[in-house]
Design an enzyme around this catalytic site. Structure first.
Site, short mmCIF file in Angstrom:
data_model
loop_
_atom_site.label_atom_id
_atom_site.label_comp_id
_atom_site.label_asym_id
_atom_site.label_seq_id
_atom_site.Cartn_x
_atom_site.Cartn_y
_atom_site.Cartn_z
N ASP A 155 -15.02 -4.44 9.06
CA ASP A 155 -14.71 -4.17 10.46
C ASP A 155 -14.04 -2.79 10.52
O ASP A 155 -13.44 -2.34 9.55
CB ASP A 155 -13.74 -5.21 11.01
N HIS A 231 -17.06 -5.73 1.99
CA HIS A 231 -18.20 -6.37 1.35
C HIS A 231 -19.20 -5.30 0.88
O HIS A 231 -19.08 -4.13 1.21
CB HIS A 231 -18.89 -7.31 2.34
N SER A 341 -7.07 0.28 6.24
CA SER A 341 -7.21 1.56 5.57
C SER A 341 -8.55 2.19 5.93
O SER A 341 -8.97 2.14 7.08
CB SER A 341 -7.07 1.41 4.06
#
Length: 372
Positions: A155, A231, A341
Site C-alpha cells: 500500500d 510482497h 517507509s
C-alpha cells in the site's frame, strides 16, 4: 608621559572590549581548540532557537563569530537512529487490556486506518503497538492482479516512476539521486546468475542484460496508516542481498524534496535478482521510527544496529547457499516494516513497457503498476 598614559588607556579599553567577545565565543563553542562533539553539543540548542525564535532574536550573536547551521545540516544532526531504537523499545511494551482500545483508536482516527480489512478487528488482541503496526489483512482484502506483469508490492502513494536516464533516479519530482550510490557497486553477473550484460560504459548500461531493453523505476511511499507488509511485485528470483546501514531520516515527500539523495543516506536493504526480462531489484528504505526492516527468508539480516561505519555495506549471496536463489511468486509475502517507509523498484524491461500510474496517486498492494 601624557601620550604614554593615553596609549595605555586605549590598550586597556581595547582589551576590555575584546574580553566579552572572547568569552562569548568560548561559551558558544566557536573556538577551534574545542573538540567536534563538544562543539556540536554546545551549539545545537542555539541552532534550534535561531530558527524558532521570532524577529531574528539571536542574530546579534553572529557579530561575535557564531554561525547557525543550515536547516538541512541541523536536521541531519538529530540522532534519528537512537530515537528510532527508543521508539522500537516503546512499541514492544505490552499495554494493559483496558488501555489498548483508546490508544489504537486514537491512532486509527489520526491516520485513517481501515480496520475492517484487518485479519483481526478486535483491538484488544494486539498486545503492543508493534503488533498493531504489523497487523495482517484478511485473505481477500488485496486481490492480486493477474493481467499485468508488475503489481504494487505494498500500500502507499506513488512518488515517482518512469524510465531511468543518465544514471539518475528521481526520489520526488525535480530531486534526483545517483543510481550507483543507491544500489552500490555492481554485483557480478555470475553471482546474479543470469546472462552476461552487453558491454557498456555507464553503471546503468551495465545493469541492462538484454539488448534493446531499458531500465525503469517506481517509488512508493508508505504512510503510518498503511498496511506495513510488502510482497513480491512479480515472478522473480532473488540472488543477492545488500544491507546499507545509515541514517533514519524521514522519507515524507516534503523531506524528500528538501534533502538531496535522501534515499542514499538512509538505511536500506537492496534485494537484487532477475525476472523474465533481465535485472530486477526491490529496495526497502528505512526511515525515522522505522529501524526495523524484516525480510522473511533472510534470518541473518539485522537492521538499525547501534554501531556502523559510515558508507559501509554488507553483502549476502543466496546463490552460494542455494544454487537456485530464492524464487518469489507474484504477491507472495516478502517482508515488513515496523511503521511506514518507502519501497523502490528498479528493473529492466523492453522498451514497450508501460506504467499504469499517475504521480501522487494512492495505490494498494496487488494493484497493477505496469505491463508490456
Amino acid at each position: 608621559m601624557c601620550q604614554s598614559n593615553t596609549l595605555q588607556g586605549h590598550l586597556h579599553t581595547g582589551k576590555w572590549l575584546q574580553f566579552p567577545q572572547l568569552a562569548l565565543r568560548r561559551r558558544l563553542g566557536q573556538l577551534s581548540c574545542m573538540s567536534r562533539p563538544a562543539l556540536k553539543l554546545r551549539s545545537w540548542p542555539l541552532n534550534i532557537l535561531y530558527y524558532l525564535l521570532p524577529f531574528g532574536a539571536l542574530k546579534p550573536l553572529t557579530r561575535v563569530g557564531w554561525r547557525p547551521m543550515s536547516r538541512v545540516a541541523l536536521y541531519k544532526s538529530v540522532p534519528t537512529r537512537l530515537l528510532s531504537r527508543a521508539w522500537g523499545r516503546l512499541n514492544q511494551v505490552e499495554l494493559p487490556t483496558w488501555l489498548r482500545k483508546p490508544v489504537y483508536s486514537l491512532y486509527i482516527w489520526t491516520f485513517g486506518v481501515n480496520m475492517k480489512e484487518a485479519a483481526v478487528e478486535d483491538l484488544h488482541h494486539y498486545r503492543n503497538l508493534s503488533e498493531f503496526f504489523r497487523r495482517k489483512l484478511k485473505p481477500q482484502a488485496r486481490p492480486v492482479c493477474c493481467l499485468h506483469s508488475v503489481i504494487s508490492p505494498s500500500d502507499g502513494k506513488i512518488l515517482n516512476f518512469g524510465q531511468i536516464k543518465n544514471c539518475e533516479v528521481e526520489q520526488v519530482k525535480g530531486v534526483t539521486y545517483s543510481l550507483e550510490s543507491f544500489l552500490g557497486p555492481r554485483i557480478s553477473t555470475e553471482e546474479l546468475h543470469f546472462g552476461q550484460a552487453p558491454p557498456g560504459n555507464s553503471f546503468q548500461q551495465q545493469l541492462v542484460t538484454k539488448e534493446g531493453n531499458e531500465l525503469y523505476h517506481c517509488v512508493i511511499y508508505l504512510a503510518p496508516g498503511d498496511y506495513h507488509c510488502f510482497h513480491s511485485p512479480t515472478d522473480w528470483r532473488v540472488s543477492h542481498r545488500r544491507h546499507f546501514p545509515g541514517s533514519l531520516m524521514s522519507v515524507n515527500p516534503g523531506v524528500a524534496r528538501w534533502i538531496k539523495e535522501l534515499f542514499c543516506h538512509n538505511e536500506r536493504v537492496v534485494l537484487t535478482g532477475d525476472w523474465k526480462h533481465g535485472f530486477f531489484s526491490l529496495t526497502a528504505v528505512g526511515a525515522t521510527n522505522v529501524g526495523s526492516i524484516r525480510i522473511y527468508f533472510d534470518q541473518d539480516l539485522h537492521t538499525n544496529n547501534p554501531r556502523y561505519s559510515k558508507g559501509s555495506y554488507n553483502d549476502f549471496s543466496f546463490i552460494s547457499n542455494n544454487k537456485k536463489g530464492i524464487p518469489m511468486r507474484k504477491g507472495e509475502h516478502l517482508g515488513e516494516f515496523n511503521l511506514g517507509s518507502t519501497i523502490v523498484l528498479i528493473f529492466e524491461a523492453p522498451k514497450d513497457f508501460k506504467f499504469h500510474l499517475k504521480t501522487g496517486q494512492k495505490i494498494r498492494f496487488g494493484e497493477a503498476l505496469g505491463s508490456l
